[in-house]
Write a protein that holds these residues in place. Structure first.
Motif, short mmCIF file in Angstrom:
data_model
loop_
_atom_site.label_atom_id
_atom_site.label_comp_id
_atom_site.label_asym_id
_atom_site.label_seq_id
_atom_site.Cartn_x
_atom_site.Cartn_y
_atom_site.Cartn_z
N ARG A 190 0.83 -1.20 0.00
CA ARG A 190 0.00 0.00 0.00
C ARG A 190 0.87 1.26 0.00
O ARG A 190 0.54 2.25 -0.65
N SER A 191 1.97 1.22 0.75
CA SER A 191 2.87 2.38 0.77
C SER A 191 3.49 2.62 -0.60
O SER A 191 3.66 3.77 -1.02
N ARG A 192 3.84 1.54 -1.30
CA ARG A 192 4.37 1.69 -2.66
C ARG A 192 3.34 2.33 -3.59
O ARG A 192 3.66 3.23 -4.37
N PHE A 193 2.10 1.86 -3.48
CA PHE A 193 1.05 2.42 -4.32
C PHE A 193 0.81 3.89 -3.96
O PHE A 193 0.62 4.74 -4.84
N ASP A 194 0.83 4.20 -2.65
CA ASP A 194 0.68 5.59 -2.22
C ASP A 194 1.78 6.47 -2.81
O ASP A 194 1.52 7.60 -3.24
N ALA A 195 3.02 5.97 -2.79
CA ALA A 195 4.13 6.74 -3.34
C ALA A 195 3.93 6.99 -4.83
O ALA A 195 4.17 8.11 -5.33
N ALA A 196 3.48 5.97 -5.57
CA ALA A 196 3.22 6.13 -7.00
C ALA A 196 2.04 7.07 -7.22
O ALA A 196 2.04 7.87 -8.17
N HIS A 197 1.03 6.98 -6.38
CA HIS A 197 -0.14 7.86 -6.44
C HIS A 197 0.30 9.32 -6.28
O HIS A 197 -0.11 10.21 -7.04
N GLU A 198 1.15 9.58 -5.28
CA GLU A 198 1.62 10.95 -5.04
C GLU A 198 2.54 11.43 -6.17
O GLU A 198 2.53 12.62 -6.51
N LEU A 199 3.31 10.52 -6.76
CA LEU A 199 4.11 10.89 -7.93
C LEU A 199 3.17 11.36 -9.04
O LEU A 199 3.47 12.34 -9.74
N GLY A 200 2.05 10.67 -9.19
CA GLY A 200 1.06 11.09 -10.18
C GLY A 200 0.57 12.50 -9.93
O GLY A 200 0.46 13.31 -10.87
N HIS A 201 0.30 12.84 -8.67
CA HIS A 201 -0.10 14.21 -8.34
C HIS A 201 0.99 15.20 -8.71
O HIS A 201 0.72 16.27 -9.29
N LEU A 202 2.23 14.88 -8.36
CA LEU A 202 3.34 15.80 -8.62
C LEU A 202 3.52 16.06 -10.11
O LEU A 202 3.87 17.17 -10.53
N LEU A 203 3.27 15.04 -10.93
CA LEU A 203 3.45 15.17 -12.38
C LEU A 203 2.23 15.76 -13.07
O LEU A 203 2.36 16.60 -13.98
N LEU A 204 1.05 15.31 -12.66
CA LEU A 204 -0.17 15.69 -13.36
C LEU A 204 -0.82 16.96 -12.83
O LEU A 204 -1.50 17.68 -13.57
N HIS A 205 -0.61 17.21 -11.54
CA HIS A 205 -1.31 18.34 -10.90
C HIS A 205 -0.30 19.27 -10.25
O HIS A 205 -0.56 19.81 -9.16
N ALA A 206 0.83 19.44 -10.88
CA ALA A 206 1.94 20.21 -10.28
C ALA A 206 1.51 21.62 -9.88
O ALA A 206 0.89 22.34 -10.65
N HIS A 207 1.89 21.98 -8.65
CA HIS A 207 1.73 23.34 -8.13
C HIS A 207 0.29 23.80 -8.01
O HIS A 207 0.01 24.99 -7.96
N GLY A 208 -0.65 22.88 -7.98
CA GLY A 208 -2.04 23.29 -7.79
C GLY A 208 -2.93 22.08 -7.58
O GLY A 208 -3.10 21.28 -8.50
N TYR A 209 -3.47 21.91 -6.40
CA TYR A 209 -4.29 20.75 -6.09
C TYR A 209 -5.74 21.15 -5.86
O TYR A 209 -6.03 22.20 -5.30
N HIS A 210 -6.62 20.32 -6.33
CA HIS A 210 -8.05 20.58 -6.18
C HIS A 210 -8.68 19.32 -5.58
O HIS A 210 -8.54 18.23 -6.11
N ASP A 211 -9.36 19.53 -4.48
CA ASP A 211 -10.02 18.40 -3.82
C ASP A 211 -11.12 17.86 -4.72
O ASP A 211 -11.93 18.61 -5.25
N GLY A 212 -11.15 16.57 -4.92
CA GLY A 212 -12.19 15.99 -5.75
C GLY A 212 -11.86 14.58 -6.16
O GLY A 212 -10.69 14.18 -6.17
N ARG A 213 -12.91 13.83 -6.49
CA ARG A 213 -12.71 12.43 -6.87
C ARG A 213 -11.94 12.29 -8.17
O ARG A 213 -11.21 11.32 -8.38
N GLU A 214 -12.12 13.25 -9.09
CA GLU A 214 -11.50 13.11 -10.41
C GLU A 214 -9.98 13.11 -10.32
O GLU A 214 -9.31 12.28 -10.94
N VAL A 215 -9.40 14.06 -9.57
CA VAL A 215 -7.94 14.11 -9.48
C VAL A 215 -7.41 12.88 -8.74
O VAL A 215 -6.31 12.39 -9.05
N GLU A 216 -8.15 12.37 -7.77
CA GLU A 216 -7.73 11.17 -7.06
C GLU A 216 -7.81 9.95 -7.98
O GLU A 216 -6.94 9.08 -7.95
N ARG A 217 -8.85 9.91 -8.80
CA ARG A 217 -8.97 8.82 -9.77
C ARG A 217 -7.82 8.85 -10.76
O ARG A 217 -7.25 7.81 -11.11
N GLU A 218 -7.45 10.04 -11.21
CA GLU A 218 -6.33 10.19 -12.15
C GLU A 218 -5.02 9.71 -11.51
O GLU A 218 -4.23 9.02 -12.16
N ALA A 219 -4.81 10.08 -10.24
CA ALA A 219 -3.58 9.67 -9.57
C ALA A 219 -3.55 8.16 -9.36
O ALA A 219 -2.50 7.52 -9.48
#
Length: 357
Positions: A190-219
């Motif tokens: 689970r920690s590995r998946f979390d790390a990959a999930h957060e990498l997705g945020h850093l790459l896809l949603h860099a410098h701006g995060y929006h709370d919502g299911r869509e961005v979490e689904r993308e990550a």
């Protein structure tokens, strides 16, 4: 004459998840006295009062006389479970992020740490982004044996999130440096998946995060394709007949049996009906909370190497904490989970490049 920095007092109080009333009671001072200090009405509280507040918070007195802290805001950070978090949990987690970059800034003044190598992939969809970063890093479709080692080599700073099970992993950028905080109370998979999930945020949603299911689904989608490339999955697991087969195969990609089942569905290796049946079996077997045949937890190589080099200069964790005017428990909590809980650190055969400034 040094003046008490009330922003640091508020920071430490939030980090310790205390209300003003609770802090006043623990420190043995009146709520009115604390309120006057907090509002800046009392600019020069007595040494005894400051000492009592510092002791109640478990922070050294020197911490409260330094410059303002560059605090994190909620919209700078990717919180997976923001709606489930209380305000106190959110503030404490944000404060842990601040402590992480305070530590990183201090280490960076002594060593040349790996430079960030994360391209801006905000225009890509999650699947394309997963393939793009694999190409960029030259790892093709191969499984990733040690994700933390890879991320650290690419300039990501990994720290422990010590907020309990209610707070998931989170990530943010600061001064063009990416940070990931991992909840190491979860299984290694689970920690590995979390790390990959957060990498997705850093790459896809860099410098701006929006709370919502869509961005979490993308990550999540990014993490699945990044850890389990479709090409490698089809080549090594072309057909799936049982849950036992998934359990036996999951170690190749270092993911949970539930994540491998989902990746198999997304790769059209199993039908929707078969996937639902596997999910039922996973649930009834208790594998959602107790991962079968769990892999060893990955640990940080970068911070291990840093501490080894600092030890040569006679820096202990205690002296590092003193240099930063931080409590030892805060420095320890940043690193303990990602260092595997060991105080004595053995050398890696190929640690990230680390040069003394």
């Amino acid at each position: 004459m040094a003046i008490l920095n009330i922003t640091r007092l508020a920071f430490a109080r939030k980090r310790r998840k205390l209300t003003k009333k609770q802090l006043a009671e623990i420190a043995g001072i009146s709520h009115v006295t604390l309120s006057r200090i907090d509002k800046g009405v009392t600019l020069d509280p007595s040494d005894e009062t400051v000492s009592s507040l510092a002791k109640a918070l478990g922070y050294p007195v020197s911490f409260f006389y330094l410059d303002d802290i560059d605090e994190l805001k909620e919209d700078q950070v990717s919180f997976r479970s923001l709606k489930a978090m209380t305000a106190r949990q959110t503030n404490a987690a944000l404060a842990s992020g601040v402590l992480g970059y305070i530590f990183n800034d201090w280490v960076s003044s002594k060593f040349n740490l790996p430079e960030p190598d994360l391209p801006d992939l905000r225009v890509e969809d999650p699947v394309s982004a997963a393939a793009a970063i694999r190409r960029h890093w030259g790892i093709g479709f191969r499984p990733i044996p040690n994700l933390i080692k890879l991320l650290e080599a690419k300039g990501v700073r990994i720290f422990t999130l010590a907020e309990g099970k209610n707070v998931d992993a989170f990530s943010f950028w600061r001064d063009e440096v990416p940070y990931i905080f991992l909840n190491t109370l979860k299984s290694a998979e689970r920690s590995r998946f979390d790390a990959a999930h957060e990498l997705g945020h850093l790459l896809l949603h860099a410098h701006g995060y929006h709370d919502g299911r869509e961005v979490e689904r993308e990550a999540d989608q990014f993490a699945s394709h990044f850890l389990v490339p479709r090409e490698d999955l089809i080549a090594n697991l072309p057909s799936i007949s049982s849950l036992a087969q998934l359990v036996a195969s999951k170690h190749r990609w270092g993911v949970s049996v539930a994540a491998l089942a989902r990746a198999s569905k997304d790769a059209d290796l199993i039908t929707d009906w078969h996937y639902r049946e596997l999910c039922k079996q996973i649930a009834t077997s208790g594998f959602r909370t107790n991962e079968p045949e769990s892999m060893p937890r990955e640990s940080s190589i970068l911070w291990r190497k840093v501490l080894e080099e600092l030890w040569k200069e006679r820096f202990t964790k205690e002296s590092i904490a003193a240099q930063l005017s931080l409590p030892l428990d805060e420095v320890d909590s940043l690193l303990r989970g990602v260092l595997g809980g060991r105080a004595t650190l053995e050398r890696e055969t190929s640690p990230p490049s680390l040069h003394v400034v």
